[in-house]
Design an enzyme around this catalytic site. Structure first.
Site, short mmCIF file in Angstrom:
data_model
loop_
_atom_site.label_atom_id
_atom_site.label_comp_id
_atom_site.label_asym_id
_atom_site.label_seq_id
_atom_site.Cartn_x
_atom_site.Cartn_y
_atom_site.Cartn_z
N HIS A 128 -59.03 -1.45 -58.39
CA HIS A 128 -60.02 -2.36 -58.97
C HIS A 128 -60.13 -3.63 -58.14
O HIS A 128 -59.15 -4.12 -57.59
CB HIS A 128 -59.73 -2.64 -60.45
CG HIS A 128 -58.56 -3.51 -60.76
ND1 HIS A 128 -58.64 -4.89 -60.77
CD2 HIS A 128 -57.29 -3.22 -61.11
CE1 HIS A 128 -57.46 -5.39 -61.13
NE2 HIS A 128 -56.61 -4.41 -61.34
N ASP A 153 -53.24 -8.91 -57.82
CA ASP A 153 -53.76 -7.94 -58.80
C ASP A 153 -55.28 -8.10 -58.79
O ASP A 153 -55.80 -9.00 -59.42
CB ASP A 153 -53.19 -8.23 -60.19
CG ASP A 153 -53.78 -7.34 -61.28
OD1 ASP A 153 -54.46 -6.37 -60.96
OD2 ASP A 153 -53.54 -7.65 -62.47
N GLU A 196 -62.01 -3.54 -64.37
CA GLU A 196 -60.75 -2.93 -64.83
C GLU A 196 -60.06 -3.80 -65.86
O GLU A 196 -59.51 -3.33 -66.85
CB GLU A 196 -59.81 -2.67 -63.64
CG GLU A 196 -58.57 -1.85 -63.98
CD GLU A 196 -57.36 -2.67 -64.45
OE1 GLU A 196 -56.38 -2.08 -64.89
OE2 GLU A 196 -57.41 -3.91 -64.39
N GLU A 197 -60.09 -5.12 -65.59
CA GLU A 197 -59.31 -6.05 -66.41
C GLU A 197 -59.83 -6.18 -67.85
O GLU A 197 -59.17 -6.74 -68.71
CB GLU A 197 -59.27 -7.44 -65.75
CG GLU A 197 -58.54 -7.47 -64.40
CD GLU A 197 -57.04 -7.30 -64.49
OE1 GLU A 197 -56.51 -7.16 -65.61
OE2 GLU A 197 -56.40 -7.31 -63.42
N ASP A 225 -52.68 0.12 -57.94
CA ASP A 225 -52.72 -1.16 -58.66
C ASP A 225 -51.34 -1.81 -58.55
O ASP A 225 -50.41 -1.20 -58.03
CB ASP A 225 -53.07 -0.89 -60.15
CG ASP A 225 -53.71 -2.10 -60.84
OD1 ASP A 225 -53.51 -3.25 -60.38
OD2 ASP A 225 -54.39 -1.90 -61.86
N HIS A 245 -50.91 -11.84 -63.35
CA HIS A 245 -51.92 -12.58 -64.11
C HIS A 245 -51.67 -14.09 -64.15
O HIS A 245 -52.25 -14.79 -64.97
CB HIS A 245 -52.10 -12.01 -65.54
CG HIS A 245 -52.84 -10.70 -65.53
ND1 HIS A 245 -53.39 -10.13 -66.66
CD2 HIS A 245 -53.14 -9.86 -64.51
CE1 HIS A 245 -53.97 -8.99 -66.34
NE2 HIS A 245 -53.83 -8.80 -65.04
#
Ligand code: CO
Ligand code: ZN
Length: 330
Positions: free
Chosen positions: A62, A164, A194-195, A217, A303
């Protein structure tokens, strides 16, 4: 490779607004594959064509990143916001964000009795203006912003926002560069959204109808002080996914990855992630089912604005994928 990583992690691309990253990736991939196109949901699909009858393999990384989105602007020009994907309010304190047009904002919060009472409704973004009118000259309701950070390196460790999952986008680029001959038709897909729920991968997999799927990922680690238990460490190799909350890897794909790593002497770790998901979750449920697994890059502080990976794990992930794609499939 480092220049590419820097370009990609510093680019702007929250879920649903991946255009800037998509353009960068398209420019890079056009030199490396037979065909590149963007589909209706914004996925960038790069194709390395195979002979007729070749098995179709979909690799998905992603390209979107988490962020925040403006929900309201008050009369003094402070922005209220909501999250795009998994953002923690505590992570935002003291951080800077950047909007698509370059506007920088910082986070503030209302007076609180206890810091644990902090949530998005008690927070605001300050973009340095004094009125709603002035704010509206820079930012509108529905505009999204991402962390504002640059890439740093300490030894073999890379530190940046949106490793990420731009680090995995880099892995796909390197796979396209290094892959000599493959008996398969290979789709390198840079997925959107994706998130917020594996959305781009879902439609891309439906359209491509692959024989096998491999998501690439980041994953968590258990190697920091008092960490949640997890048998994955930074620098100990590529991680082969067994399970996360979105998928149980298909044994055929999992065994192929493990056996190839063993045969090539590539360091690897088995990954069981008891939180989060990946594009593999959407791909394996496509049509009547697609045998799907995942290769993960161990990452600390996922994140946050300062995610950390080890460049050796990135290298080993590339080597594993190239070896798998050059060999026969079950
Ligand atoms: Co993520
Ligand atoms: Zn991710």
């Amino acid at each position: 490779m480092k220049d590419t990583i820097k370009q990609l992690v510093e680019a702007y691309g929250p879920s649903g607004s991946e255009e800037q990253v998509a353009q960068l990736l398209t420019n890079i991939m056009e030199e490396l594959v037979d065909e590149v196109y963007t589909d209706e949901l914004g996925n960038v699909v790069a194709v390395k064509k195979g002979n007729s009858g070749a098995k179709k393999v979909m690799l998905a990384a992603h390209m979107d990143e988490i962020g925040v989105i403006v929900t309201d602007i008050d009369e003094k020009g402070f922005l209220r916001f909501s999250n795009i994907g998994g953002v923690s309010p505590h992570t935002l304190i003291g951080q800077r964000v950047r909007f698509a047009n370059g506007t920088i904002g910082i986070f503030g919060f209302e007076n609180l009795e206890h810091i644990k009472d902090l949530n998005f409704r008690k927070m605001f973004i300050d973009i340095g203006v004094s009125s709603r009118e002035e704010a509206m000259g820079k930012v509108n309701i529905g505009d999204a912003a991402v962390y504002h950070r640059e890439l740093c390196q300490e030894g073999t460790r890379l530190i940046a926002k949106s490793l990420d999952n731009r680090i995995s986008c880099t892995v796909l680029i390197e796979v396209a560069k290094r892959l000599k001959a493959s008996p398969h038709e290979i789709y390198l897909v840079f997925t959107s959204q994706e998130e917020v729920g594996l959305r781009g991968a879902r439609t891309a997999a439906y359209a491509l109808d692959p024989d096998y799927g491999i998501a690439v990922d980041v994953t968590g680690t258990g190697d920091t002080p008092e960490a949640r238990r997890m048998a994955v460490s930074l620098g100990k190799g590529t991680a082969i996914k067994v399970k996360d909350m979105s998928v149980i890897s298909h044994p055929t794909v999992r065994n192929l990855l493990v056996n190839t790593a063993e045969a090539q002497g590539i360091p690897y770790q088995m990954e069981v992630l008891d939180w989060g998901g990946t594009d593999a979750g959407a791909i394996h449920l496509t049509r009547s089912g697609v045998p799907t697994g995942a290769v993960s890059i161990p990452c600390r502080y996922v994140h946050t604005p300062s995610e950390m990976v080890d460049i050796n794990d990135v290298e080993h992930s590339i080597q594993l994928l190239v070896a798998v794609l050059e060999g026969p499939l079950p």
